[in-house]
Design a protein around this motif. Structure first.
Motif, PDB file in Angstrom:
ATOM      1  N   ALA A  60       0.828  -1.211   0.000  1.00 41.66           N
ATOM      2  CA  ALA A  60       0.000   0.000   0.000  1.00 41.66           C
ATOM      3  C   ALA A  60       0.860   1.259   0.000  1.00 41.66           C
ATOM      4  N   LEU A  61       1.926   1.268   0.795  1.00 38.50           N
ATOM      5  CA  LEU A  61       2.815   2.429   0.823  1.00 38.50           C
ATOM      6  C   LEU A  61       3.552   2.601  -0.495  1.00 38.50           C
ATOM      7  N   ASP A  62       4.002   1.497  -1.062  1.00 37.69           N
ATOM      8  CA  ASP A  62       4.717   1.547  -2.335  1.00 37.69           C
ATOM      9  C   ASP A  62       3.815   2.092  -3.438  1.00 37.69           C
ATOM     10  N   GLY A  88      -4.738  -2.240  -1.633  1.00 34.58           N
ATOM     11  CA  GLY A  88      -3.787  -2.452  -0.535  1.00 34.58           C
ATOM     12  C   GLY A  88      -4.308  -1.897   0.783  1.00 34.58           C
ATOM     13  N   SER A  89      -4.953  -0.742   0.721  1.00 38.95           N
ATOM     14  CA  SER A  89      -5.518  -0.146   1.935  1.00 38.95           C
ATOM     15  C   SER A  89      -6.689  -0.967   2.466  1.00 38.95           C
ATOM     16  N   ILE A  90      -7.528  -1.488   1.568  1.00 38.18           N
ATOM     17  CA  ILE A  90      -8.665  -2.320   2.000  1.00 38.18           C
ATOM     18  C   ILE A  90      -8.169  -3.609   2.640  1.00 38.18           C
ATOM     19  N   LEU A  91      -7.123  -4.197   2.059  1.00 40.01           N
ATOM     20  CA  LEU A  91      -6.579  -5.435   2.644  1.00 40.01           C
ATOM     21  C   LEU A  91      -5.922  -5.199   3.996  1.00 40.01           C
ATOM     22  N   LEU A  92      -5.515  -3.985   4.250  1.00 43.90           N
ATOM     23  CA  LEU A  92      -4.857  -3.651   5.520  1.00 43.90           C
ATOM     24  C   LEU A  92      -5.856  -3.418   6.655  1.00 43.90           C
TER      25      LEU A  92
END
Length: 97
Positions: A60-62, A88-92
């Motif tokens: 997500a950061l990348d 990526g944010s949803i998976l986090l």
């Protein structure tokens, strides 16, 4: 060699007519290596089940960095990096709550 005309006003330069050619950051080997290493690290952490949260965080950061660079240099691939950042944010989310 190079002419004295301005590429912005003339619009004839091949470098500026290609939208991806405006990505000056892509010419930097430091940025290429850091973004590549972050992607490889995210893939490596995805192999370890207990470190899956670290994989999603790095991914997500990348992709957030890639999305911001795409916005800054007005590249036509903003939608793909935006979707990957969102996924990526949803998976986090389950790891944060």
């Amino acid at each position: 060699m190079y002419s004295q005309t301005n590429a912005w006003t003339e619009g004839t330069s091949d470098h500026w007519s290609d939208p991806v050619g405006r990505a000056v950051y892509a010419d930097s080997p430091n940025v290429q290596v850091l973004v590549g290493l972050a992607g490889v690290a995210a893939a490596a952490f995805s192999l370890l089940r207990r470190r899956a949260w670290l994989c999603t965080l790095l991914a997500a950061l990348d992709m957030t960095v890639v999305f911001v660079l795409n916005l800054a240099f007005d590249l036509p691939v903003k939608q793909l990096s935006d979707v990957m950042t969102l996924v990526g944010s949803i998976l986090l989310i389950p790891n944060v709550l």
